[in-house]
Design a protein around this motif. Structure first.
Motif, PDB file in Angstrom:
ATOM      1  N   GLN A 278      54.184  23.636 -19.626  1.00  0.00           N
ATOM      2  CA  GLN A 278      54.726  23.162 -20.897  1.00  0.00           C
ATOM      3  C   GLN A 278      55.586  24.080 -21.278  1.00  0.00           C
ATOM      4  O   GLN A 278      56.679  23.724 -21.677  1.00  0.00           O
ATOM      5  CB  GLN A 278      53.808  22.461 -21.795  1.00  0.00           C
ATOM      6  CG  GLN A 278      54.568  21.710 -23.074  1.00  0.00           C
ATOM      7  CD  GLN A 278      53.706  20.995 -23.959  1.00  0.00           C
ATOM      8  OE1 GLN A 278      52.881  20.631 -23.599  1.00  0.00           O
ATOM      9  NE2 GLN A 278      54.331  20.691 -25.160  1.00  0.00           N
ATOM     10  N   ARG A 279      55.218  25.412 -21.510  1.00  0.00           N
ATOM     11  CA  ARG A 279      56.060  26.464 -22.081  1.00  0.00           C
ATOM     12  C   ARG A 279      57.211  26.741 -21.229  1.00  0.00           C
ATOM     13  O   ARG A 279      58.230  27.195 -21.900  1.00  0.00           O
ATOM     14  CB  ARG A 279      55.148  27.624 -22.432  1.00  0.00           C
ATOM     15  CG  ARG A 279      54.750  28.189 -21.050  1.00  0.00           C
ATOM     16  CD  ARG A 279      53.473  29.629 -21.585  1.00  0.00           C
ATOM     17  NE  ARG A 279      52.685  29.781 -20.453  1.00  0.00           N
ATOM     18  CZ  ARG A 279      52.089  30.860 -20.696  1.00  0.00           C
ATOM     19  NH1 ARG A 279      51.813  31.660 -21.673  1.00  0.00           N
ATOM     20  NH2 ARG A 279      51.390  31.404 -19.725  1.00  0.00           N
TER      21      ARG A 279
ATOM     22  N   TRP B  29      59.620  23.904 -22.135  1.00  0.00           N
ATOM     23  CA  TRP B  29      60.272  24.356 -23.619  1.00  0.00           C
ATOM     24  C   TRP B  29      61.434  25.337 -23.234  1.00  0.00           C
ATOM     25  O   TRP B  29      62.233  25.402 -23.975  1.00  0.00           O
ATOM     26  CB  TRP B  29      59.056  24.750 -24.593  1.00  0.00           C
ATOM     27  CG  TRP B  29      59.490  25.516 -25.806  1.00  0.00           C
ATOM     28  CD1 TRP B  29      60.727  24.939 -26.412  1.00  0.00           C
ATOM     29  CD2 TRP B  29      59.022  26.356 -26.445  1.00  0.00           C
ATOM     30  NE1 TRP B  29      60.825  25.642 -27.753  1.00  0.00           N
ATOM     31  CE2 TRP B  29      59.594  26.435 -27.836  1.00  0.00           C
ATOM     32  CE3 TRP B  29      57.811  27.170 -26.525  1.00  0.00           C
ATOM     33  CZ2 TRP B  29      59.154  27.567 -28.731  1.00  0.00           C
ATOM     34  CZ3 TRP B  29      57.451  28.048 -27.457  1.00  0.00           C
ATOM     35  CH2 TRP B  29      58.096  28.047 -28.476  1.00  0.00           C
TER      36      TRP B  29
ATOM     37  N   GLU C 180      65.252  25.231 -24.493  1.00  0.00           N
ATOM     38  CA  GLU C 180      65.872  26.031 -25.564  1.00  0.00           C
ATOM     39  C   GLU C 180      67.068  26.772 -24.815  1.00  0.00           C
ATOM     40  O   GLU C 180      68.007  26.882 -25.590  1.00  0.00           O
ATOM     41  CB  GLU C 180      64.693  27.137 -25.914  1.00  0.00           C
ATOM     42  CG  GLU C 180      63.697  26.914 -26.704  1.00  0.00           C
ATOM     43  CD  GLU C 180      64.081  26.843 -28.097  1.00  0.00           C
ATOM     44  OE1 GLU C 180      65.421  27.264 -28.532  1.00  0.00           O
ATOM     45  OE2 GLU C 180      63.382  26.282 -28.745  1.00  0.00           O
TER      46      GLU C 180
ATOM     47  N   ILE D 218      57.460  32.092 -26.709  1.00  0.00           N
ATOM     48  CA  ILE D 218      57.301  31.067 -25.373  1.00  0.00           C
ATOM     49  C   ILE D 218      55.970  31.298 -24.679  1.00  0.00           C
ATOM     50  O   ILE D 218      55.190  30.682 -24.521  1.00  0.00           O
ATOM     51  CB  ILE D 218      58.350  30.865 -24.765  1.00  0.00           C
ATOM     52  CG1 ILE D 218      59.583  30.136 -25.586  1.00  0.00           C
ATOM     53  CG2 ILE D 218      58.016  30.057 -23.824  1.00  0.00           C
ATOM     54  CD1 ILE D 218      60.985  30.072 -24.932  1.00  0.00           C
TER      55      ILE D 218
ATOM     56  N   SER E  25      52.792  30.934 -26.852  1.00  0.00           N
ATOM     57  CA  SER E  25      52.555  29.455 -27.584  1.00  0.00           C
ATOM     58  C   SER E  25      51.250  28.981 -26.818  1.00  0.00           C
ATOM     59  O   SER E  25      50.448  28.193 -27.428  1.00  0.00           O
ATOM     60  CB  SER E  25      53.836  28.683 -27.058  1.00  0.00           C
ATOM     61  OG  SER E  25      53.872  28.396 -25.850  1.00  0.00           O
TER      62      SER E  25
ATOM     63  N   ILE F 250      57.296  26.534 -34.541  1.00  0.00           N
ATOM     64  CA  ILE F 250      57.856  26.340 -33.197  1.00  0.00           C
ATOM     65  C   ILE F 250      57.888  24.864 -32.913  1.00  0.00           C
ATOM     66  O   ILE F 250      58.769  24.256 -32.267  1.00  0.00           O
ATOM     67  CB  ILE F 250      57.065  26.989 -31.982  1.00  0.00           C
ATOM     68  CG1 ILE F 250      55.575  26.881 -32.121  1.00  0.00           C
ATOM     69  CG2 ILE F 250      57.210  28.518 -32.377  1.00  0.00           C
ATOM     70  CD1 ILE F 250      54.982  27.233 -30.475  1.00  0.00           C
ATOM     71  N   LYS F 251      56.688  24.088 -33.500  1.00  0.00           N
ATOM     72  CA  LYS F 251      56.715  22.630 -33.113  1.00  0.00           C
ATOM     73  C   LYS F 251      57.738  22.218 -33.767  1.00  0.00           C
ATOM     74  O   LYS F 251      58.073  20.734 -33.436  1.00  0.00           O
ATOM     75  CB  LYS F 251      55.087  22.177 -33.328  1.00  0.00           C
ATOM     76  CG  LYS F 251      54.229  22.516 -32.626  1.00  0.00           C
ATOM     77  CD  LYS F 251      52.789  21.873 -33.066  1.00  0.00           C
ATOM     78  CE  LYS F 251      51.811  22.176 -31.790  1.00  0.00           C
ATOM     79  NZ  LYS F 251      50.675  21.413 -32.104  1.00  0.00           N
TER      80      LYS F 251
ATOM     81  N   ARG G  13      61.136  22.971 -33.729  1.00  0.00           N
ATOM     82  CA  ARG G  13      62.217  23.093 -33.022  1.00  0.00           C
ATOM     83  C   ARG G  13      62.689  21.940 -32.155  1.00  0.00           C
ATOM     84  O   ARG G  13      61.755  21.291 -31.478  1.00  0.00           O
ATOM     85  CB  ARG G  13      62.179  24.301 -31.996  1.00  0.00           C
ATOM     86  CG  ARG G  13      61.950  25.845 -32.848  1.00  0.00           C
ATOM     87  CD  ARG G  13      61.652  26.730 -32.123  1.00  0.00           C
ATOM     88  NE  ARG G  13      62.756  27.090 -31.389  1.00  0.00           N
ATOM     89  CZ  ARG G  13      63.971  27.917 -32.091  1.00  0.00           C
ATOM     90  NH1 ARG G  13      63.548  28.504 -33.188  1.00  0.00           N
ATOM     91  NH2 ARG G  13      65.144  28.085 -31.420  1.00  0.00           N
TER      92      ARG G  13
ATOM     93  N   TYR H 155      61.355  22.446 -28.470  1.00  0.00           N
ATOM     94  CA  TYR H 155      60.098  22.023 -28.108  1.00  0.00           C
ATOM     95  C   TYR H 155      59.691  20.546 -28.149  1.00  0.00           C
ATOM     96  O   TYR H 155      59.001  19.933 -27.553  1.00  0.00           O
ATOM     97  CB  TYR H 155      59.308  22.806 -29.338  1.00  0.00           C
ATOM     98  CG  TYR H 155      57.958  22.553 -29.342  1.00  0.00           C
ATOM     99  CD1 TYR H 155      56.857  23.958 -28.653  1.00  0.00           C
ATOM    100  CD2 TYR H 155      56.808  21.648 -29.616  1.00  0.00           C
ATOM    101  CE1 TYR H 155      55.872  23.838 -28.724  1.00  0.00           C
ATOM    102  CE2 TYR H 155      55.705  21.629 -29.569  1.00  0.00           C
ATOM    103  CZ  TYR H 155      54.894  22.581 -28.913  1.00  0.00           C
ATOM    104  OH  TYR H 155      53.659  22.684 -28.752  1.00  0.00           O
ATOM    105  N   LYS H 156      60.318  19.811 -29.106  1.00  0.00           N
ATOM    106  CA  LYS H 156      60.083  18.516 -29.215  1.00  0.00           C
ATOM    107  C   LYS H 156      60.508  17.520 -28.069  1.00  0.00           C
ATOM    108  O   LYS H 156      59.956  16.707 -27.597  1.00  0.00           O
ATOM    109  CB  LYS H 156      60.849  17.624 -30.442  1.00  0.00           C
ATOM    110  CG  LYS H 156      60.201  18.222 -31.767  1.00  0.00           C
ATOM    111  CD  LYS H 156      60.697  17.684 -33.002  1.00  0.00           C
ATOM    112  CE  LYS H 156      60.328  18.148 -34.327  1.00  0.00           C
ATOM    113  NZ  LYS H 156      60.939  17.722 -35.746  1.00  0.00           N
TER     114      LYS H 156
ATOM    115  N   GLU I 241      58.063  18.371 -25.155  1.00  0.00           N
ATOM    116  CA  GLU I 241      56.995  17.640 -25.457  1.00  0.00           C
ATOM    117  C   GLU I 241      56.999  16.270 -25.103  1.00  0.00           C
ATOM    118  O   GLU I 241      55.954  15.818 -24.522  1.00  0.00           O
ATOM    119  CB  GLU I 241      56.559  17.712 -27.126  1.00  0.00           C
ATOM    120  CG  GLU I 241      55.160  17.294 -27.384  1.00  0.00           C
ATOM    121  CD  GLU I 241      54.659  17.918 -28.688  1.00  0.00           C
ATOM    122  OE1 GLU I 241      53.800  18.330 -28.994  1.00  0.00           O
ATOM    123  OE2 GLU I 241      55.509  17.374 -29.685  1.00  0.00           O
TER     124      GLU I 241
END
Length: 241
Positions: free
Chosen positions: A29-30, A33, A37, A189, A192, A221-222, A224, A227-228, A231
């Motif tokens: 997941q990171r 993310w 970004e 990142i 996280s 961070i959540k 951002r 990030y969303k 997710e």
């Protein structure tokens, strides 16, 4: 620069072809993310763990170790999270690392990129092993022995080292919003996964009262958009597994 040279730029036509090899219950997941970004388009190839919680054999088609996450950038297969993040940031998103002229924050960034997997994650994995030992079905008369082994390892080795690591990470956020300065970097990142995992799975010493800076960082961070976005993509992928 001579009259025949031009500055290097990343235009839409020069953006790389990126495929993220996704495995459920992994650290992928990171990387999603990070790609969000960076504003890079990417494809997801999704794989599911076996009933033994192992990666499927198909992942060895990309690399002999068959581990995830992996990223295919054009014709290059990248493995190991820190290397993936460093490669992508160095080549396509230099804004996600401190300037080398800021030697303090740059050195902090480089250190944390490798500290995450090299120093912190081994203790996180040992904590997970201790939990597995406690939860493994065994005859009732063996249970006191397995619990004693897990508790001994946790209390004398794993937990003291985790406390030291998270105490130190808490101090790094005392005077700045991110781990390598005022802006998000690849170090954030990388960190996280172990920090979010600590909040989700660990009790006892790890709480908001002891680590207010770490809890605030997670909230930051959540919030951002990237990030969303990651997710949401992850949730959609896992819903179809």
């Amino acid at each position: 620069m001579t009259g025949t040279e031009t500055a290097a730029t990343t235009t839409p036509s020069s953006k790389p072809s990126v495929t993220l090899i996704w495995l459920n219950e992994s650290r992928a997941q990171r990387i999603a993310w990070l790609l969000e970004e960076m504003g890079l388009d990417y494809d997801l190839k999704v794989y599911k763990r076996t009933k033994e919680k192992q990666a499927p054999a198909e992942l060895k088609e990309y690399h002999p170790l068959g581990k995830a996450p992996m990223v295919v950038v054009d014709d290059k297969t990248l493995v190991e999270s820190a290397f993936i993040v460093e490669y992508l940031v160095d080549n396509y998103a230099p804004q996600l690392k401190p300037a080398e002229s800021d030697s303090k924050q740059y050195m902090q960034y480089r250190h944390l990129m490798h500290y995450t997997e090299g120093s912190l994650m081994p203790f996180m994995l040992l904590a997970y092993v201790c939990m597995m030992i406690r939860n493994t079905p065994v005859p009732f008369f063996v249970r006191p022995i397995t619990n004693r082994v897990a508790d001994g390892l946790s209390n004398t080795f794993v937990n003291p080292n985790l406390v030291s690591n998270y105490d130190w990470l808490e101090t790094l956020l005392k005077d700045q919003p991110f781990f390598a300065g005022d802006k998000l970097t690849g170090a954030d990142i990388m960190l996280s996964f172990p920090i979010e995992s600590a909040q989700e799975r660990m009790g006892g010493f790890y709480n908001k009262e002891r680590y207010p800076n770490l809890f605030s960082w997670v909230e930051r961070i959540k919030a951002r958009p990237a990030y969303k976005n990651a997710e949401e993509k992850v949730a959609a992928v896992e819903a179809n597994l």
